[in-house]
Design an enzyme around this catalytic site. Structure first.
Site, PDB file in Angstrom:
ATOM      1  N   CYS A  15      -0.983  -4.543 -14.874  1.00 33.35           N
ATOM      2  CA  CYS A  15      -0.983  -3.988 -13.508  1.00 33.35           C
ATOM      3  C   CYS A  15      -1.224  -2.497 -13.434  1.00 33.35           C
ATOM      4  O   CYS A  15      -2.213  -2.050 -12.845  1.00 33.35           O
ATOM      5  CB  CYS A  15       0.355  -4.255 -12.830  1.00 33.35           C
ATOM      6  SG  CYS A  15       0.821  -5.961 -12.822  1.00 33.35           S
ATOM      7  N   HIS A  28       2.944   0.360  -7.520  1.00 31.33           N
ATOM      8  CA  HIS A  28       3.163   0.374  -8.979  1.00 31.33           C
ATOM      9  C   HIS A  28       2.417   1.486  -9.718  1.00 31.33           C
ATOM     10  O   HIS A  28       1.983   1.310 -10.856  1.00 31.33           O
ATOM     11  CB  HIS A  28       2.796  -0.993  -9.597  1.00 31.33           C
ATOM     12  CG  HIS A  28       3.631  -1.300 -10.822  1.00 31.33           C
ATOM     13  ND1 HIS A  28       3.492  -2.449 -11.578  1.00 31.33           N
ATOM     14  CD2 HIS A  28       4.627  -0.588 -11.421  1.00 31.33           C
ATOM     15  CE1 HIS A  28       4.345  -2.428 -12.577  1.00 31.33           C
ATOM     16  NE2 HIS A  28       5.044  -1.321 -12.500  1.00 31.33           N
TER      17      HIS A  28
END
Ligand code: NAG
Ligand code: NAG
Ligand code: NAG
Length: 577
Positions: free
Chosen positions: A76, A137
């Protein structure tokens, strides 16, 4: 004279602003929908005949389907950093040399450096409304709580609603943590051992069997308490530290309520489009689906043929459909480019709930094998993009960067290397090959493989220098580690493993000088490209350095007075529907 001058000036102004409006009108809106951990084999139009994804399939039918669409990283944080900046994550310090390869805390100091220019920032300067709904994130603060140096609003977005972190096991009560699991276990073990020692010594002293001073026992007890307290403070409240919702700079729900999030995020995305329908806008809808822990509304539970995971994929598809419907109902279809993508491959080690990467080998976490990096990529813009076109040439998620900026009439930054390429010539059929002659496949900061699309040749070569050691033997994945490491437990290959992806996309037929007469020439050419590529890298601050990834209580976003971080300004009785 004055009046004449004024009149001329005024008409100039009018003409300018008129010119501006016309120009503005022709620029498209952008709706980017990113799934989390979704495998390329999970989607109907990519060959899955048992999971139903009619909405994504329809987008592909009405638009362009990329079949060799490659993420810059198999996890990610680095993949998203590359997506946002159009640059390999090593260029921004957003890939790691250690085992920790994603940001672990919202209270860490690592994140997307403020001097990186995201496409959102360029579009914002071009007068776009820029919103991000969902997962970020890419870090929060640098030095003090709320400096928000890495926050979406400091990276070109004018609206943020969602998770500064990610959906993770820690966000669901009762599930096991995934953060520094061995550190947690060690801290617990040490404090338990000390507790046992203190009890034993106390009993021993009271019964006159042990001769040491009370001071020593007390010291040991304090020591044990400190161990326990540090474990408890760092890890006991993980759900509070990492799992919360922000609206712009404000924490609005801490900890988050997973069961209301899919509904809430969709509602926010729809409202964002409605609010901005008059001006060109960018909406980055960054979904939590299909990352574990899976949370699916009752409406979809038990409806798919593939258990919990399939249900979640079908819900994701439904959400895509809802967004497309809003765009169409507002009459924006022909003015809006919709892009659907996954941040990297499916997580094969996540046993029953992981994604499916179809015919491709490997998955999430593996930088070299196709399964970790080849993802679904669909682009639709009715009336401009051809309908039903399939493009099998190598393209990258980083290509969205220059493509969007060009379509918005902006300038791609010239003071740095941009690795993405404008997709328009390929989409419009003006060229037959993509502009990526070489692609570098990193796992952390380690170069695992290189892809070469020679000019004027149908072959696509891929050389692997490092591959993960699978475990148990014979498996395709690192089941005992949950995710394959990049640096330890890898095999290095000399000569590199060579495949021709155009004939062997599953990477099962390793080529040799006997099966491929140009074997050595190919590897030599790739080696030269690697040398040239390495020359373009310059040292930058490492966002995953030890000090950057540690939890720093003074950076912890908190709704309330630290450490009492708790609030819920969102639920108003809205629950799972
Ligand atoms: C479709 O996806 C499911 C769930 O990921 C997977 O188990 C199944 O094998 C896939 N089917 C095909 C034909 O790829
Ligand atoms: C949108 O574009 C398509 C394809 O060019 C065209 O058929 C359709 O009429 C357009 N719709 C509107 C509302 O302009
Ligand atoms: C951002 O700042 C760092 C540290 O000062 C520097 O090394 C890096 O080159 C800068 N990046 C850009 C894109 O200017």
């Amino acid at each position: 004279y004055r009046n004449i001058l004024l009149a001329i000036l005024c008409s100039c102004c009018l003409w300018r602003s008129y010119g501006r409006t016309v120009e503005t009108d022709s620029r498209p809106n952008f709706v980017l929908i990113m799934a989390d951990d979704l495998g390329i084999g999970d989607i109907g139009c990519y060959g899955n005949d048992t999971i139903r994804t009619p909405n994504i399939d329809k987008l592909a039918k009405e638009g362009v389907k990329l079949t060799q669409h490659i993420a810059a990283a198999p996890l990610c944080t680095p993949s998203r950093a590359a997506f946002m900046t159009g640059r390999y994550p090593v260029r921004s310090g957003m890939d790691s040399s250690s085992r920790v390869r994603v940001l672990l805390w919202t209270g860490g100091s690592g994140g997307l450096p403020p001097n990186e220019t995201t496409f959102a920032k360029v579009l914002q300067n071009e007068g776009y409304a820029t919103g991000i709904i969902g997962k970020w994130h890419l870090g929060v603060s640098c030095e003090v709580r709320n400096d928000h140096c890495h926050h979406p609003l400091n990276h070109g977005f004018d609206y943020f609603y969602g998770l500064p972190f990610t959906n993770a096991m820690d966000c669901k009560p009762g599930e096991e943590s995934f953060i520094m699991v061995d550190v947690q276990a060690n801290l617990r073990l040490v404090s338990q051992m000390i507790a046992v020692a203190v009890v034993t010594l106390t009993v021993g002293k009271l019964t006159d069997l042990v001769f040491i001073s009370w001071k020593v026992v007390a010291c040991l007890a304090v020591f044990g308490f400190l161990f326990f307290a540090s474990w408890y403070l760092c890890f006991g409240f993980l759900r509070y530290w990492n799992c919360f919702v922000m609206r712009n700079h404000e924490v609005v729900q801490q900890p988050l309520m997973l069961e209301m999030l899919p509904h809430k995020l969709l509602e926010q995305a729809v409202q964002y489009i409605e609010r901005n329908k008059q001006i060109p806008f960018l909406l980055f809808f960054s979904l939590l689906h299909v990352h574990t822990p899976l949370f699916t509304r009752t409406k979809f539970i038990g409806k798919s043929k593939h258990g919990q995971y399939g249900d979640n994929v079908e819900e994701l598809d439904w959400m895509v459909g809802e967004i497309v419907d809003v765009v169409e109902n507002l009459g924006l279809a022909n003015k809006t480019l919709i892009y659907f993508v996954s941040d990297h491959g499916g997580h094969v080690e996540d046993c029953q709930v992981g994604g499916w990467n179809g015919i491709y080998r490997g998955g999430k976490g593996m930088g070299g094998w196709e399964g970790g990096i080849r993802v679904p990529g669909v682009l639709r813009w009715p009336g401009v993009f051809p309908a039903g076109r399939e493009i099998d040439k190598p393209t990258s998620l980083m290509d969205i960067y220059p493509t969007l900026i060009t379509l918005a009439g902006g300038q791609v930054p010239h003071d740095r290397i941009i690795d993405g390429r404008n997709l328009m010539p390929l989409i419009e059929g003006k060229v037959q090959q993509s502009d990526h002659e070489f692609m570098f496949h990193y796992c952390g900061i380690y170069l695992h493989a290189v892809r070469w699309q020679p000019k004027d040749s149908g072959s696509i070569w891929k050389a692997h220098y490092l591959t993960p050691v699978f475990s148990p033997e014979g498996a395709i994945g690192c089941y005992n580690k949950h995710i394959c490491p990049c640096h330890e437990h890898v095999t290095s290959h000399d000569p590199p493993l060579l495949f021709d992806l155009s004939k062997d996309p599953s990477e099962t037929k390793r080529l040799s000088p006997r099966t491929e007469p140009h074997f050595h020439e190919i590897l030599d050419r790739i080696a030269v490209a690697v040398e040239e590529h390495k020359k373009t890298l310059s040292p930058v601050p490492q966002q995953f350095s030890f000090s950057n990834i540690l939890w720093k209580p003074w950076l912890q976003p908190c709704c309330g007075i630290f450490p009492f971080c708790w609030c819920d300004k969102e639920s108003n009785g809205v629950r799972n529907s």
